[in-house]
Design an enzyme around this catalytic site. Structure first.
Site, short mmCIF file in Angstrom:
data_model
loop_
_atom_site.label_atom_id
_atom_site.label_comp_id
_atom_site.label_asym_id
_atom_site.label_seq_id
_atom_site.Cartn_x
_atom_site.Cartn_y
_atom_site.Cartn_z
N VAL A 1 -81.26 43.48 -43.17
CA VAL A 1 -82.63 43.57 -43.68
C VAL A 1 -82.91 42.47 -44.69
O VAL A 1 -83.90 41.74 -44.59
CB VAL A 1 -82.90 44.96 -44.31
CG1 VAL A 1 -84.31 45.01 -44.90
CG2 VAL A 1 -82.73 46.07 -43.28
N LYS B 1 -72.26 43.02 -53.83
CA LYS B 1 -71.00 43.55 -54.37
C LYS B 1 -69.92 42.48 -54.39
O LYS B 1 -69.24 42.29 -55.37
CB LYS B 1 -70.51 44.71 -53.47
CG LYS B 1 -70.79 46.09 -54.06
CD LYS B 1 -70.00 47.12 -53.25
CE LYS B 1 -70.59 48.50 -53.43
NZ LYS B 1 -70.20 49.40 -52.35
N GLU C 1 -91.98 52.96 -47.76
CA GLU C 1 -92.33 53.28 -46.38
C GLU C 1 -91.09 53.35 -45.49
O GLU C 1 -91.00 54.18 -44.59
CB GLU C 1 -93.31 52.23 -45.84
CG GLU C 1 -93.86 52.54 -44.47
CD GLU C 1 -94.67 53.82 -44.43
OE1 GLU C 1 -95.77 53.86 -44.97
OE2 GLU C 1 -94.17 54.81 -43.85
N ILE D 1 -92.28 53.53 -38.44
CA ILE D 1 -93.54 54.29 -38.32
C ILE D 1 -94.21 54.34 -39.70
O ILE D 1 -93.62 54.82 -40.65
CB ILE D 1 -93.27 55.73 -37.82
CG1 ILE D 1 -92.56 55.70 -36.46
CG2 ILE D 1 -94.57 56.52 -37.74
CD1 ILE D 1 -92.21 57.08 -35.90
N GLY E 1 -72.30 52.65 -32.40
CA GLY E 1 -72.96 52.33 -33.66
C GLY E 1 -74.22 53.14 -33.92
O GLY E 1 -74.99 52.84 -34.83
N GLU F 1 -72.88 57.38 -37.81
CA GLU F 1 -71.95 56.95 -38.87
C GLU F 1 -70.56 57.54 -38.60
O GLU F 1 -70.42 58.56 -37.92
CB GLU F 1 -72.44 57.49 -40.22
CG GLU F 1 -73.86 57.18 -40.56
CD GLU F 1 -74.05 55.76 -41.08
OE1 GLU F 1 -73.07 55.19 -41.61
OE2 GLU F 1 -75.15 55.21 -40.94
N LYS G 1 -86.26 63.32 -45.57
CA LYS G 1 -87.51 62.69 -45.16
C LYS G 1 -88.66 63.70 -45.19
O LYS G 1 -89.76 63.40 -45.65
CB LYS G 1 -87.35 62.11 -43.75
CG LYS G 1 -86.37 60.94 -43.73
CD LYS G 1 -85.96 60.57 -42.31
CE LYS G 1 -84.94 59.46 -42.32
NZ LYS G 1 -84.30 59.27 -41.00
#
Lengths: 388, 388
Positions: free
Chosen positions: A11, A35, A117, A124, A175, A178, A193
């Protein structure tokens, strides 16, 4: 705008490149806090630091973008940033759901904007729609598929008539889940959420732990066969319904009609259905997890900061009625069991009883309160799925 | 807020009842202006007038809601209302698309708000999402099914392998198509909506007549069989794509993959797909026509006026680049013909040629310019469908 970004995953990297191409978003990344400073990076080394004060104490940085996993560390960063008068963008649902009241107070005290968001259903734009379009008391319900991992698993379980454990393994290999899938498969991620959306939809602040939640880990092939025979899919549905000034909110594995739009929401996709006055429903659909969908939401938040956007939380500001979470609704459930059976006295009414050498089930009405207190729910061979 | 409403159809009636129940929308209907004052009404007679000046000249009325069919009469009402300093809500796409520049100027001059969410895809909050969420240059394309009547007809044609004329009759009997269906079936209604959305999506003002548009009236059973053999549905797709600072915008019957989300948008439903930076796509879906969906959008607009909301048209305000409609894109088309064939010289490349006693078709690339000028497109037995 000068951005300080915590985290340099996909991201963060994507943000860097998209911002360089944009003509209208006047934002520049000042520094990434990471990190491991020794790890080789694709960008110039001067862009990185492992010292968070270099971002948080830098008066030139006016926006902090928080993209790390650890919810408590994230909360400390976000708090410090807001107390330093910086605007914040985050997608950390656990952190937001667990600290919602404090985060609301921090925004107010410091007159800063806090946008998130990306925390709900990734791509969405559900929070923005609740804030801007469904900003009055005309909204009557919100429900949907809020977790991509479990939806991927459930889609495969139904398609392949495969039990939970086999599919989980496959999802982890691909993937889509988790290595510790607890938050997803126990419905906790969806509950975070739902908790955030409850505030934007109805102005209700609630402790996430109070929302009645069941996961998908006990679903077996008997349940799947029941679904198939009855033309159902099984979906993990987060749902909040407003009845008068009372809210019924749950996260439950649910049988939904194969022809319904939620049943058609497959794999890692998320969906939200909003119902409002005039009994009209609106359906939003998009990728619910992953780097690109989240990045897309984070970017829209950054862009919105460019013109001073902040959530106005109109529901809680405007409402005259006291909205409350209510727990005593009746639920229609399917309960499947082996030798030990549920306590029939807990049910308001048992409508159907089925038994066979392969398994037994009842269908009936039970109050939420009885359901929450039911000891038999702890028995591994007993599984409950809501009937929508 | 005091509302003056033009029209007393189902939307107007529904508004009256919903507003009486709402706690947060501080709006009251002062008067309805209707054509036929002698017709018996369900509400008190003092609420009605057939004299438009009773609404437009009443200084107590601060919002005009325009819900009539006639686009030119609607424009006169809207213009007078804005010039009198009143805010306006409308759902009249023809009026808005044809008078967009004047309407923008009227808003600016009079510092009033003009909201029209109901004009595009009824219940889908597409304008608000473009204004508020996709408010920067990161949006790359918008496409969708913008017309419910034609989608109803096309769904039936494919399901029942029935030709256009038979299905149109059925749709008209069921109330899903107008007795004069021209605006719908020739793609003109979808073009009005695309025209409005082009401004909110990309800041482009354009004359609706310049957008290349083909309707669905020439689709025959040969075309339907071609779709079925190739696992396609036929949809009337409105589409705008931004390539650099150039916009390619069309309304065309299009073959879409049966598995695609647009193919799954059936009957009177509408859908919009937005693509933005990070290559992420967002899908919005809801009823695209009808009284309740439109009422729902109009109500949200009224509610938004309660806190002074107005469209900011950020795309046109912020953009540094000159956005232009471009007409010289290459299109991949299927063209079906009988005895008279298209002019092969018009094609950049013909990829496939099929002929049989039942019909003939070519598949190939053609420039938009050649397509627009093609005389052979006028031949009744020649039909063009885009290949997505």
């Amino acid at each position: 705008m000068k951005l300080g970004i915590f985290g340099f995953g996909v991201v963060g990297q994507g943000l860097y490149h998209v911002l360089q191409q944009s003509n209208t978003i006047q934002a520049e990344i000042a520094k990434f806090c990471i990190k491991n400073i020794t790890k080789p990076r694709s960008l110039d080394a001067t862009l990185f630091t492992d010292d968070k004060t270099e971002l948080l104490d830098n008066p030139e940085i006016d926006v902090i973008v928080e993209l790390i996993d650890d919810a408590e560390a994230a909360f400390e960063i976000v708090k410090t940033a807001m107390n330093s008068g910086k605007h914040v963008v985050s997608a950390n649902k656990k952190m937001i759901a667990e600290h919602l009241e404090e985060l609301l107070a921090l925004q107010k005290q410091n007159k800063v904007s806090f946008l998130y968001e990306g925390s709900c259903c990734a791509s969405i734009p559900i929070i923005r729609n609740l804030e801007e379009y469904y900003d009055n008391d005309l909204l009557t319900s919100i429900e949907g598929i809020f977790n991509g991992s479990t939806n991927f698993i459930l889609t495969k379980m139904i398609n392949e008539s495969a039990p939970y454990k086999d599919v989980l393994k496959e999802a982890q290999d691909l993937g889509f889940a988790e290595s510790d899938p607890t938050l997803d498969v126990e419905g906790i991620d969806a509950r975070y959420k739902l908790c955030i959306l409850l505030y934007h939809a109805f102005g209700l602040i609630t402790d996430p732990h109070t929302l009645f939640t069941l996961g998908i880990t006990k679903i077996n092939t008997f349940d799947i066969e029941f679904a198939q025979k009855n033309n159902f899919e099984i979906k993990l549905i987060a749902k909040a319904k407003k009845i008068g000034s009372q809210i019924d909110a749950t996260v439950l594995p649910t049988f939904v009609d194969k022809s319904s739009i939620l049943a058609q929401t497959k794999n890692e996709y998320n969906a939200v259905i909003l119902e409002s006055a005039f009994s009209e429903s609106q359906f939003l659909y998009g990728k619910g997890a992953g780097d690109k969908p989240t990045g897309s939401a984070v970017l829209s938040d950054i862009s919105a900061l460019g013109y001073g956007y902040r959530y106005e939380y109109k529901k809680s500001a405007k409402s005259k009625e006291k909205i409350e979470l209510h727990e005593d609704f009746q639920m229609r459930i399917y309960v499947r069991f082996a030798d030990q059976q549920p306590d029939e006295a807990d049910f308001t009414e048992v409508l159907e009883k089925y038994s066979s050498r392969y398994g037994n089930y009842w269908i009936g009405y039970i109050s939420r309160q009885k359901m929450k207190e039911a000891q038999w729910l702890e028995i591994p061979e007993i599984n409950v799925i809501a009937l929508g």
